[in-house]
Design an enzyme around this catalytic site. Structure first.
Site, short mmCIF file in Angstrom:
data_model
loop_
_atom_site.label_atom_id
_atom_site.label_comp_id
_atom_site.label_asym_id
_atom_site.label_seq_id
_atom_site.Cartn_x
_atom_site.Cartn_y
_atom_site.Cartn_z
CG ASP A 31 4.49 -1.06 5.41
OD1 ASP A 31 5.45 -1.68 5.88
OD2 ASP A 31 4.57 0.13 5.01
CD GLU A 48 -16.41 -9.38 0.64
OE1 GLU A 48 -15.60 -9.67 -0.28
OE2 GLU A 48 -16.86 -8.23 0.81
C1 GLC Z 1 7.48 -0.62 7.33
C2 GLC Z 1 8.39 -1.57 6.56
C3 GLC Z 1 9.64 -0.83 6.20
C4 GLC Z 1 9.29 0.37 5.35
C5 GLC Z 1 8.25 1.26 6.03
C6 GLC Z 1 7.64 2.23 5.08
O1 GLC Z 1 8.02 -0.28 8.56
O2 GLC Z 1 8.62 -2.72 7.31
O3 GLC Z 1 10.56 -1.65 5.54
O4 GLC Z 1 10.43 1.13 5.09
O5 GLC Z 1 7.19 0.49 6.56
O6 GLC Z 1 6.79 1.59 4.18
#
Ligand code: GLC
Length: 560
Positions: A219, A269
């Site tokens: 993310d 790993e």
């Molecule tokens: C990313 C995710 C989104 C979230 C953001 C903060 O863009 O896809 O849904 O709100 O990160 O974590």
């Protein structure tokens, strides 16, 4: 003609040999767990719900699923506010149920990718609560990004930066210090200069890899490392167009790749090595560093998702991304929809040229101004999907797109969950319209999502899109996805692609083995090129009569 194509008139079930490694050309299906399937009737999707729907994924023909966060969370940001990265939210299931789900998916030949959220935790995370309790100057605060406020008593934020969801990026804690949150205030940013933060994420990666997880979706991979040295620039300075690459204080800094080199060592790993894909909203030329084999190995390419349905744009995006992927020694990724954007049936039904801000205004109008042409949107969506599935690289599909779902654009303000709504001062309704629980059946409570209600209300028109209705209809979008995935699997070979001459507004490319994909982006029919049509995103092959209708994609095998 190769043996493979010689007798290829109908898709066969046994898969062709998948080139190693598995992810390079995989079809990955994104599950947003809270909205996929609910087994216990509490209105929230859960892990047993996913396990029970594995037959759907098998009949669709996907290679892997990616699960958006299922970790304990107060849902300040749909689960991307994580209380504990190594557990399951009780509303979604247990670790034992996670293991059962992985075993069921693996038994069906489907790999499992989980979401890792490394830029921030939630404000309920144990380390954040420790930081608040320990006070200014404490080692506990060092794990997050705390700074003293400006003004005599620290009553002003350390800078005027704004958060992605709107409002200030700093939150006061009442003792003169403020913490940084790039997203919602409930999502305090980690301090990636702290060794314990590094160590903790390595532990998390091993925790899931040891449980059999095959890969990770990372993310906001372009955040994490920040330069918080004084003086902090103003928001205007940060937004300057001439900021050199890597010079932003919190986006896309070069040092972030040291983090991913360490993660790569952990992935390696394992046998086979675990994989990763970066969610990095960076300029196209900066993406390769995230996708490099020494780093995460792959990165999302959102360029198609941001393009109008237009021949020249689609071709340019494909050429550029295949070149970049080859340069960084990886395969490209392709995406049309995910949990953060307006579903592509609706996007393609709206006038061309609308950007994110224009779509936010459209959502604010309840999806009425302008009125989308959903028939056209669905036609273009199927054509774009067939185009995407013909490309070399990994295709990422978002749950519900196989049902041809448009955005639920008229959700009542009272039911909205996305923090964007509140934080934008009720200007941007946010992303709930693509997160409405799936309709599995035309009848029954919550259209088969579960035995009870659904946590976001489903519109009555969901019935017509229900999986059980489409299952019986050979012309449905669900049937079209199944057919395209089956053909993709059967035709999958090397990653080469050669563009061929085509009339204006038409894109045609050839793949190894001699099959071609042709998309007519215009609204008028053009003559069908020679070959045997095995897949059509519109009317069935035997109804085409030598023509490729407007806004349609076909796949052709060389003529006998
Ligand atoms: C990313 C995710 C989104 C979230 C953001 C903060 O863009 O896809 O849904 O709100 O990160 O974590």
């Amino acid at each position: 003609m190769s043996d493979l194509l010689d007798h290829a008139t109908t898709p066969s079930s046994p898969p062709a040999t998948t080139p190693d490694p598995w992810w390079r050309q995989a079809v990955v299906y994104q599950v947003y767990p809270r909205s996929f399937a609910d087994s216990n009737g509490d209105g929230t999707g859960d892990l047993p719900g996913i396990t029970a729907r594995v037959p759907h994924l098998v009949s669709l023909g996907v290679d892997a699923v990616w699960l958006s966060p299922f970790y304990p969370s107060a849902l300040a940001d749909g689960g991307y506010d994580v209380d504990d990265h190594r557990d399951v939210d009780p509303a979604i299931g247990t670790l034992e149920q996670f293991d059962e789900m992985v075993a069921t998916l693996h038994a069906a030949g489907i790999k499992v990718v989980v979401d890792i959220v490394p830029n921030h935790s939630s404000n309920r995370h144990r380390w954040f609560r420790d930081a608040l309790a320990a006070g200014p100057g404490s080692p506990e605060r060092e794990r997050y990004v705390f700074a003293r406020g400006r003004g005599e008593h620290g009553e002003l934020p350390p800078s005027d930066w704004t958060a992605v969801f709107g409002g200030p990026a700093w939150e006061p804690v009442g003792d003169g210090e403020w913490y940084l949150h790039t997203f919602a205030p409930e999502q305090p940013d980690w301090n990636w200069d702290h060794p314990e933060v590094h160590e903790d994420f390595l532990t998390t990666l091993r925790f899931w890899a040891d449980r059999g997880v095959d890969g990770f979706r990372v993310d906001v991979a372009h955040a994490l490392v920040k330069d918080m040295s004084s003086p902090l620039p103003t928001a205007a300075e940060l937004a300057a167009d001439d900021l050199p690459d890597g010079a932003h204080r919190f986006w896309d800094r070069d040092e972030v790749h040291e983090v991913y080199r360490a993660w790569r060592a952990v992935f390696d790993e394992y046998d086979p090595p675990r994989t990763a894909v970066a969610e990095a909203w960076v300029a196209t030329h900066r993406r390769a560093r995230y996708a490099s084999p020494e780093g995460l190995g792959q990165a999302f390419n959102f360029d198609l998702l941001r393009s109008d349905f237009d021949a020249a744009s689609f071709r340019r995006v494909v050429e550029e991304n295949l070149r970049l992927a080859a340069e960084s020694g990886t395969s490209s990724t392709w995406v049309l929809s995910n949990h953060d954007v307006v579903r592509h049936v609706s996007r393609y039904g709206l006038p061309d040229g609308m950007d994110e801000a224009a779509r936010a205004r459209w959502l604010l109008s309840g999806g009425t101004d302008p009125a989308p042409d959903l028939e056209r949107g669905a036609r273009r969506a199927r054509a774009a999907t067939a185009f995407l599935l013909a490309l070399p690289g990994s295709a990422y599909l978002y749950q519900g797109e196989e049902l041809g779902l448009p955005e639920v654009a008229d959700l009542d303000a009272a039911v909205l969950q996305d923090p964007t709504w509140l934080r934008s001062g009720h200007v941007d309704k946010g992303r709930d319209g693509c997160r409405v629980p799936l309709p599995w059946t035309a009848e029954g409570p919550s259209h088969g999502f579960g035995p009870g209600p659904s946590h976001l209300p489903q519109p009555s028109w969901f019935a017509a899109h229900a999986a059980d209705v489409q299952d019986r209809d050979p012309r449905s979008t669900l049937s079209a996805y199944r057919e395209a995935l089956a053909w993709r699997r059967r035709l999958r070979t090397g990653e080469e692609l050669v563009f061929e001459d085509a009339p204006e507004g038409v894109v045609r490319f050839r793949r190894p083995g001699g099959w071609t994909c042709v998309t007519n982006f215009t609204t008028r029919a053009v003559p069908l090129p020679p070959g045997r049509v095995v897949l059509s995103s519109g009317a069935p092959a035997d109804e085409l009569g030598g023509e490729l209708p407007g806004e349609t994609t076909v796949w052709l095998l060389p003529a006998d």
